[in-house]
Design a protein around this motif. Sequence first.
Motif, mmCIF file in Angstrom:
data_model
loop_
_atom_site.group_PDB
_atom_site.id
_atom_site.type_symbol
_atom_site.label_atom_id
_atom_site.label_comp_id
_atom_site.label_asym_id
_atom_site.label_seq_id
_atom_site.Cartn_x
_atom_site.Cartn_y
_atom_site.Cartn_z
ATOM 1 N N ALA A 197 0.900 -1.212 -0.068
ATOM 2 C CA ALA A 197 -0.163 -0.022 0.086
ATOM 3 C C ALA A 197 0.862 1.280 0.019
ATOM 4 N N ILE A 198 1.921 1.129 0.699
ATOM 5 C CA ILE A 198 2.886 2.460 0.594
ATOM 6 C C ILE A 198 3.712 2.555 -0.271
ATOM 7 N N LEU A 199 4.143 1.352 -0.970
ATOM 8 C CA LEU A 199 4.968 1.573 -2.414
ATOM 9 C C LEU A 199 4.281 1.753 -3.628
ATOM 10 N N TRP A 200 3.234 0.764 -3.520
ATOM 11 C CA TRP A 200 2.223 0.996 -5.131
ATOM 12 C C TRP A 200 0.844 1.607 -4.685
ATOM 13 N N ARG A 201 0.731 2.110 -3.545
ATOM 14 C CA ARG A 201 -0.769 2.708 -3.381
ATOM 15 C C ARG A 201 -1.874 1.637 -3.231
ATOM 16 N N SER A 202 -1.578 0.219 -3.308
ATOM 17 C CA SER A 202 -2.630 -0.722 -3.426
ATOM 18 C C SER A 202 -2.036 -1.919 -2.937
ATOM 19 N N TRP A 203 -3.030 -2.688 -2.448
ATOM 20 C CA TRP A 203 -2.528 -4.237 -1.830
ATOM 21 C C TRP A 203 -2.505 -5.291 -2.958
ATOM 22 N N ASP A 204 -2.442 -4.829 -3.918
ATOM 23 C CA ASP A 204 -2.234 -5.925 -5.317
ATOM 24 C C ASP A 204 -0.846 -6.203 -5.405
ATOM 25 N N PHE A 205 -0.138 -5.583 -4.839
ATOM 26 C CA PHE A 205 1.221 -6.071 -4.970
ATOM 27 C C PHE A 205 1.836 -6.697 -3.750
ATOM 28 N N LYS A 206 1.124 -7.322 -3.041
ATOM 29 C CA LYS A 206 1.472 -7.840 -1.571
ATOM 30 C C LYS A 206 2.487 -9.195 -1.768
ATOM 31 N N GLU A 207 2.126 -9.926 -2.955
ATOM 32 C CA GLU A 207 3.160 -10.832 -3.154
ATOM 33 C C GLU A 207 4.526 -10.689 -3.520
ATOM 34 N N GLN A 208 4.855 -9.548 -4.343
ATOM 35 C CA GLN A 208 5.910 -8.987 -4.576
ATOM 36 C C GLN A 208 6.613 -8.353 -3.492
ATOM 37 N N ALA A 209 5.999 -7.738 -2.628
ATOM 38 C CA ALA A 209 6.401 -7.178 -1.379
ATOM 39 C C ALA A 209 6.873 -8.078 -0.503
ATOM 40 N N ALA A 210 6.185 -9.127 -0.301
ATOM 41 C CA ALA A 210 6.725 -10.347 0.716
ATOM 42 C C ALA A 210 8.036 -10.974 0.035
ATOM 43 N N GLU A 211 8.237 -10.873 -1.268
ATOM 44 C CA GLU A 211 9.437 -11.508 -1.885
ATOM 45 C C GLU A 211 10.484 -10.652 -1.506
ATOM 46 N N ALA A 212 10.452 -9.312 -1.543
ATOM 47 C CA ALA A 212 11.427 -8.416 -1.683
ATOM 48 C C ALA A 212 11.921 -8.209 -0.186
ATOM 49 N N MET A 213 10.804 -8.411 1.028
ATOM 50 C CA MET A 213 11.073 -8.233 2.278
ATOM 51 C C MET A 213 11.730 -9.456 2.871
ATOM 52 N N LYS A 214 11.310 -10.479 2.480
ATOM 53 C CA LYS A 214 12.384 -11.672 2.780
ATOM 54 C C LYS A 214 11.924 -11.653 4.535
ATOM 55 N N ILE A 215 10.794 -12.139 4.585
ATOM 56 C CA ILE A 215 10.124 -12.181 6.063
ATOM 57 C C ILE A 215 10.002 -13.462 6.814
ATOM 58 N N THR A 216 10.379 -14.394 5.969
ATOM 59 C CA THR A 216 10.119 -16.147 6.262
ATOM 60 C C THR A 216 10.910 -16.295 7.459
ATOM 61 N N ALA A 217 10.889 -17.469 8.010
ATOM 62 C CA ALA A 217 11.824 -18.147 8.970
ATOM 63 C C ALA A 217 13.042 -18.274 8.505
ATOM 64 N N LYS A 218 13.140 -18.892 7.246
ATOM 65 C CA LYS A 218 14.326 -19.273 6.698
ATOM 66 C C LYS A 218 15.411 -17.901 6.415
ATOM 67 N N ASP A 219 14.396 -16.942 5.858
ATOM 68 C CA ASP A 219 15.128 -15.590 5.835
ATOM 69 C C ASP A 219 15.679 -14.957 6.803
ATOM 70 N N MET A 220 14.899 -14.985 7.967
ATOM 71 C CA MET A 220 15.280 -14.469 9.406
ATOM 72 C C MET A 220 16.528 -15.254 9.868
ATOM 73 N N LYS A 221 16.536 -16.387 9.649
ATOM 74 C CA LYS A 221 17.723 -17.412 10.238
ATOM 75 C C LYS A 221 18.918 -17.163 9.195
ATOM 76 N N LYS A 222 18.741 -17.173 7.954
ATOM 77 C CA LYS A 222 19.985 -16.465 7.056
ATOM 78 C C LYS A 222 20.413 -15.139 7.401
ATOM 79 N N ASN A 223 19.832 -14.279 7.803
ATOM 80 C CA ASN A 223 20.509 -12.861 8.306
ATOM 81 C C ASN A 223 20.642 -12.796 9.676
ATOM 82 N N ASN A 224 20.466 -13.942 10.483
ATOM 83 C CA ASN A 224 21.077 -13.973 11.856
ATOM 84 C C ASN A 224 20.250 -13.214 12.772
ATOM 85 N N LEU A 225 18.905 -12.950 12.423
ATOM 86 C CA LEU A 225 17.769 -12.280 13.317
ATOM 87 C C LEU A 225 17.253 -13.062 14.051
ATOM 88 N N ILE A 226 16.989 -14.569 14.133
ATOM 89 C CA ILE A 226 16.926 -15.174 14.877
ATOM 90 C C ILE A 226 17.687 -16.526 15.229
#
Length: 317
Positions: A231-260
């Motif tokens: 909503a912030i970047l594209w002014r719409s919720w339609d790009f939520k899948e692209q946002a999730a990929e770009a943000m890298k928010i899953t458990a594997k992503d967090m572990k890879k970045n030493n955040l968990i």
Amino acid sequence: MRTYLDFEKPMAELERKLEEMKTLAKENNVDFSAAISLLENNITNLRKEIFENLTRWQRVQLSRHPDRPYTLDYVELICDEFIELHGDRQVRDDPAIIGGLANVGGQSFMLIGQQKGRNTKQRQHRNFGMPNPEGYRKALRLMKLAEKFNKPIVTLIDTPGAFPGMEAEERGQGEAIARNLKEMFMLKVPVICIVIGEGASGGALGIAIGDRVLMLENTWYSVISPENCSAILWRSWDFKEQAAEAMKITAKDMKKNNLIDGIISEPLGGAHLDHNWMADELKRVILENITELSAISDADRIDQRIEKFCAMGVVVE
């Protein structure tokens, strides 16, 4: 009746046929064991194929599954005894955060978690798992109580974020979360934080400063949800899948970045398919980590906790 997410639809038809075949065999006393076994194998193989290749957005969907176990489900399944404690001693009790003294396998600790609701009435009562300032102040009061009586602390995180209403801001939402962050760094008892569903923004972080920060396999943890990022970047919720990929928010992503510190496996298909299995695994992980952390001195544990969080986001060129 089981709820199927969009990407699970291919399994829905096979599982419906399996149930029909089992019912037909029982009603007519006919042996369909070979066909049933073949269909079960097909379902298992299809489930493996789907869940071994999940996108980040699909894991976000799993973290929100309506049948997924919540904090109170785990309390019921893993605790031999649980005494809930209420109120922040300033304003009121906040049902979006529950907490109390728990006994699991002879080990006592303070259990604190965010709680959503199963139906409309429960969701309204729990404010959809979005805590007010009173919830964070209640959590801190219980943490200080645990410290006083030398009890380890376990927090279960599952929130779409802290409540953003004007009344929450008027009562000091930001200050309440900030105070929790500061105080949790200095707690003298072991602290284990586990993301069991959604881990959104400061609402999650307000009870997530610990010696061990763990995530269930199909959960997410981020400063903002994919929808709001879109909503912030594209002014719409339609790009939520692209946002999730770009943000890298899953458990594997967090572990890879030493955040968990670790990932807790879920049953194939997600925690919602087998609450008992998931509760047993969660219980095992909690008891293992409490044993490990209890062997470390209070001063060393606090130093390690601070060093771990201070190292996050540091880049050396």
